[in-house]
Design a protein around this motif. Structure first.
Motif, PDB file in Angstrom:
ATOM      1  N   ASP A   1      -1.852  -3.998  -6.744  1.00 35.65           N
ATOM      2  CA  ASP A   1      -2.190  -3.807  -8.157  1.00 35.65           C
ATOM      3  C   ASP A   1      -3.681  -3.570  -8.380  1.00 35.65           C
ATOM      4  OD1 ASP A   1       0.422  -4.016  -9.074  1.00 35.65           O
ATOM      5  OD2 ASP A   1       0.309  -6.189  -9.267  1.00 35.65           O
ATOM      6  N   ALA A   2      -4.400  -3.142  -7.352  1.00 36.20           N
ATOM      7  CA  ALA A   2      -5.855  -3.008  -7.452  1.00 36.20           C
ATOM      8  C   ALA A   2      -6.294  -2.046  -8.541  1.00 36.20           C
ATOM      9  CB  ALA A   2      -6.433  -2.572  -6.108  1.00 36.20           C
ATOM     10  N   PHE A   3      -5.530  -0.999  -8.770  1.00 37.03           N
ATOM     11  CA  PHE A   3      -5.928  -0.002  -9.760  1.00 37.03           C
ATOM     12  C   PHE A   3      -4.950   0.078 -10.925  1.00 37.03           C
ATOM     13  CE2 PHE A   3      -7.795   1.561  -5.727  1.00 37.03           C
ATOM     14  CZ  PHE A   3      -9.131   1.390  -6.084  1.00 37.03           C
ATOM     15  N   LYS A   4      -4.247  -1.013 -11.172  1.00 39.76           N
ATOM     16  CA  LYS A   4      -3.318  -1.053 -12.300  1.00 39.76           C
ATOM     17  C   LYS A   4      -4.123  -0.961 -13.591  1.00 39.76           C
ATOM     18  CE  LYS A   4       0.671  -3.575 -13.981  1.00 39.76           C
ATOM     19  NZ  LYS A   4       1.558  -4.716 -13.757  1.00 39.76           N
ATOM     20  N   HIS A   5      -3.705  -0.088 -14.480  1.00 39.49           N
ATOM     21  CA  HIS A   5      -4.451   0.120 -15.721  1.00 39.49           C
ATOM     22  C   HIS A   5      -3.557  -0.141 -16.929  1.00 39.49           C
ATOM     23  CE1 HIS A   5      -3.533   3.890 -13.553  1.00 39.49           C
ATOM     24  NE2 HIS A   5      -2.853   4.174 -14.627  1.00 39.49           N
ATOM     25  N   ASP A   6      -3.090  -1.350 -17.035  1.00 40.02           N
ATOM     26  CA  ASP A   6      -2.353  -1.840 -18.202  1.00 40.02           C
ATOM     27  C   ASP A   6      -1.136  -0.986 -18.559  1.00 40.02           C
ATOM     28  OD1 ASP A   6      -4.143  -3.946 -18.479  1.00 40.02           O
ATOM     29  OD2 ASP A   6      -5.486  -2.726 -19.695  1.00 40.02           O
ATOM     30  N   GLY A   7      -0.480  -0.411 -17.562  1.00 38.29           N
ATOM     31  CA  GLY A   7       0.741   0.339 -17.787  1.00 38.29           C
ATOM     32  C   GLY A   7       0.556   1.686 -18.456  1.00 38.29           C
ATOM     33  N   GLN A   8      -0.664   2.077 -18.744  1.00 37.72           N
ATOM     34  CA  GLN A   8      -0.918   3.359 -19.387  1.00 37.72           C
ATOM     35  C   GLN A   8      -1.334   4.377 -18.333  1.00 37.72           C
ATOM     36  OE1 GLN A   8      -2.961   3.508 -22.936  1.00 37.72           O
ATOM     37  NE2 GLN A   8      -2.075   1.669 -23.763  1.00 37.72           N
TER      38      GLN A   8
ATOM     39  N   ARG B   1       2.125   2.554  -9.413  1.00 41.28           N
ATOM     40  CA  ARG B   1       3.413   2.239  -8.796  1.00 41.28           C
ATOM     41  C   ARG B   1       3.232   0.992  -7.943  1.00 41.28           C
ATOM     42  NH1 ARG B   1       6.035   8.016  -6.825  1.00 41.28           N
ATOM     43  NH2 ARG B   1       6.193   8.935  -8.918  1.00 41.28           N
ATOM     44  N   ALA B   2       4.330   0.359  -7.602  1.00 32.40           N
ATOM     45  CA  ALA B   2       4.263  -0.871  -6.806  1.00 32.40           C
ATOM     46  C   ALA B   2       3.570  -0.647  -5.467  1.00 32.40           C
ATOM     47  CB  ALA B   2       5.670  -1.427  -6.597  1.00 32.40           C
ATOM     48  N   ASP B   3       3.692   0.557  -4.915  1.00 32.63           N
ATOM     49  CA  ASP B   3       3.122   0.832  -3.598  1.00 32.63           C
ATOM     50  C   ASP B   3       1.844   1.662  -3.642  1.00 32.63           C
ATOM     51  OD1 ASP B   3       4.432   3.132  -4.428  1.00 32.63           O
ATOM     52  OD2 ASP B   3       5.296   3.582  -2.468  1.00 32.63           O
ATOM     53  N   GLY B   4       1.226   1.795  -4.815  1.00 32.96           N
ATOM     54  CA  GLY B   4      -0.030   2.523  -4.902  1.00 32.96           C
ATOM     55  C   GLY B   4      -0.198   3.236  -6.224  1.00 32.96           C
ATOM     56  N   VAL B   5      -1.009   4.280  -6.214  1.00 37.93           N
ATOM     57  CA  VAL B   5      -1.267   5.077  -7.408  1.00 37.93           C
ATOM     58  C   VAL B   5      -0.825   6.505  -7.112  1.00 37.93           C
ATOM     59  CG1 VAL B   5      -3.017   5.947  -9.008  1.00 37.93           C
ATOM     60  CG2 VAL B   5      -3.207   3.618  -8.087  1.00 37.93           C
TER      61      VAL B   5
ATOM     62  N   TYR C   1       0.400  10.831  -3.585  1.00 39.71           N
ATOM     63  CA  TYR C   1      -0.270   9.537  -3.719  1.00 39.71           C
ATOM     64  C   TYR C   1      -1.780   9.706  -3.686  1.00 39.71           C
ATOM     65  CZ  TYR C   1       3.750   6.530  -3.821  1.00 39.71           C
ATOM     66  OH  TYR C   1       4.889   5.890  -4.229  1.00 39.71           O
ATOM     67  N   ALA C   2      -2.444   9.235  -4.738  1.00 37.22           N
ATOM     68  CA  ALA C   2      -3.899   9.198  -4.775  1.00 37.22           C
ATOM     69  C   ALA C   2      -4.401   8.140  -3.798  1.00 37.22           C
ATOM     70  CB  ALA C   2      -4.391   8.891  -6.184  1.00 37.22           C
ATOM     71  N   THR C   3      -3.668   7.041  -3.721  1.00 37.27           N
ATOM     72  CA  THR C   3      -3.955   5.980  -2.758  1.00 37.27           C
ATOM     73  C   THR C   3      -2.683   5.162  -2.568  1.00 37.27           C
ATOM     74  OG1 THR C   3      -5.467   4.173  -2.170  1.00 37.27           O
ATOM     75  CG2 THR C   3      -4.829   4.324  -4.480  1.00 37.27           C
ATOM     76  N   LYS C   4      -2.468   4.709  -1.362  1.00 35.73           N
ATOM     77  CA  LYS C   4      -1.303   3.880  -1.050  1.00 35.73           C
ATOM     78  C   LYS C   4      -1.796   2.470  -0.737  1.00 35.73           C
ATOM     79  CE  LYS C   4       2.636   4.946   0.332  1.00 35.73           C
ATOM     80  NZ  LYS C   4       3.972   5.370   0.226  1.00 35.73           N
ATOM     81  N   ALA C   5      -1.048   1.496  -1.220  1.00 34.23           N
ATOM     82  CA  ALA C   5      -1.401   0.091  -1.020  1.00 34.23           C
ATOM     83  C   ALA C   5      -1.023  -0.366   0.388  1.00 34.23           C
ATOM     84  CB  ALA C   5      -0.696  -0.776  -2.059  1.00 34.23           C
ATOM     85  N   ASN C   6      -1.706  -1.388   0.829  1.00 33.01           N
ATOM     86  CA  ASN C   6      -1.426  -2.082   2.097  1.00 33.01           C
ATOM     87  C   ASN C   6      -1.617  -1.222   3.337  1.00 33.01           C
ATOM     88  OD1 ASN C   6      -0.766  -4.614   0.870  1.00 33.01           O
ATOM     89  ND2 ASN C   6       1.180  -3.703   0.259  1.00 33.01           N
ATOM     90  N   LEU C   7      -2.456  -0.204   3.250  1.00 31.52           N
ATOM     91  CA  LEU C   7      -2.809   0.610   4.412  1.00 31.52           C
ATOM     92  C   LEU C   7      -4.302   0.485   4.653  1.00 31.52           C
ATOM     93  CD1 LEU C   7      -0.827   3.913   3.692  1.00 31.52           C
ATOM     94  CD2 LEU C   7      -0.169   2.023   5.203  1.00 31.52           C
ATOM     95  N   ARG C   8      -4.702   0.388   5.904  1.00 37.10           N
ATOM     96  CA  ARG C   8      -6.127   0.286   6.225  1.00 37.10           C
ATOM     97  C   ARG C   8      -6.768   1.669   6.136  1.00 37.10           C
ATOM     98  NH1 ARG C   8      -8.661  -3.720   7.645  1.00 37.10           N
ATOM     99  NH2 ARG C   8      -6.860  -4.820   8.493  1.00 37.10           N
ATOM    100  N   CYS C   9      -7.790   1.785   5.290  1.00 40.74           N
ATOM    101  CA  CYS C   9      -8.533   3.031   5.124  1.00 40.74           C
ATOM    102  C   CYS C   9      -9.556   3.177   6.243  1.00 40.74           C
ATOM    103  CB  CYS C   9      -9.227   3.054   3.763  1.00 40.74           C
ATOM    104  SG  CYS C   9      -8.082   3.012   2.371  1.00 40.74           S
ATOM    105  N   SER C  10     -10.106   4.370   6.377  1.00 43.91           N
ATOM    106  CA  SER C  10     -11.061   4.624   7.458  1.00 43.91           C
ATOM    107  C   SER C  10     -12.323   3.773   7.339  1.00 43.91           C
ATOM    108  CB  SER C  10     -11.426   6.104   7.509  1.00 43.91           C
ATOM    109  OG  SER C  10     -12.040   6.503   6.309  1.00 43.91           O
ATOM    110  N   ASP C  11     -12.645   3.262   6.140  1.00 44.56           N
ATOM    111  CA  ASP C  11     -13.807   2.388   5.970  1.00 44.56           C
ATOM    112  C   ASP C  11     -13.468   0.915   6.219  1.00 44.56           C
ATOM    113  OD1 ASP C  11     -12.376   1.703   3.713  1.00 44.56           O
ATOM    114  OD2 ASP C  11     -13.920   2.326   2.286  1.00 44.56           O
ATOM    115  N   GLY C  12     -12.224   0.637   6.630  1.00 39.99           N
ATOM    116  CA  GLY C  12     -11.800  -0.724   6.932  1.00 39.99           C
ATOM    117  C   GLY C  12     -11.218  -1.476   5.755  1.00 39.99           C
ATOM    118  N   ARG C  13     -11.303  -0.913   4.553  1.00 40.85           N
ATOM    119  CA  ARG C  13     -10.758  -1.568   3.372  1.00 40.85           C
ATOM    120  C   ARG C  13      -9.246  -1.380   3.301  1.00 40.85           C
ATOM    121  NH1 ARG C  13     -15.457   0.936  -0.069  1.00 40.85           N
ATOM    122  NH2 ARG C  13     -16.765  -0.875  -0.412  1.00 40.85           N
TER     123      ARG C  13
END
Length: 152
Positions: free
Chosen positions: A25-32, A59-63, A8-20
């Protein structure tokens, strides 16, 4: 061509060390699929830090990332670190971020980095492709998930 490693490059719904928190779907790129450079520790100032490339999959849970090392000495050293489990964390560099109350809803990933410690606790390598030789001298490719048997 199979990836040298994936995770996983990044997982959704987890708090990152910077608080974000990266939303699903933050990084969804039109299915490509999107291919970005694979870099060491986000070091953009030296071309020797480009270790290869990564193909990103929404993916539904991240990239999810499929990463390929190039043939440079730096990349081959990093490949050894990954194969031995010395480096297991990934991190993205993204821009054009849209966020509200520390929730990232959109952005564009520009690179994937191998890092010693990632900001997103779910951004980890989960499969490594390892080439080795069997007793007859033939090359064997294994995909390792959480263990390996190594003999001489």
């Amino acid at each position: 061509m199979e990836a040298d490693f994936s995770g996983y490059a990044t997982k959704a719904n987890l708090r990152c060390s910077d608080g974000r928190v990266i939303m699903p779907d933050a990084f969804k790129h039109d299915g490509q699929s999107l291919t970005v450079p694979l870099v060491w520790q986000h070091s953009h100032d030296d071309p020797k830090n480009v270790l290869g490339k990564a193909t990103l999959e929404h993916r539904a849970d991240g990239v999810y990332a499929y990463a390929f090392f190039n043939e440079t000495p730096e990349a081959q050293h990093a490949k050894t670190l990954v194969e031995h489990g010395d480096v297991v964390a990934l991190s993205i560099y993204a821009n054009q971020l849209q966020e509200k109350s520390k929730q990232v809803t959109h952005g564009v990933i520009r690179e994937l980095s191998l890092v010693l410690s990632g900001a997103n606790p779910g951004a980890l390598i989960d499969q490594v492709r390892l080439a080795h030789f069997d007793n007859d001298g033939h090359q064997v490719i294994d995909t390792l998930e959480d263990e390996a048997v190594i003999t001489t």
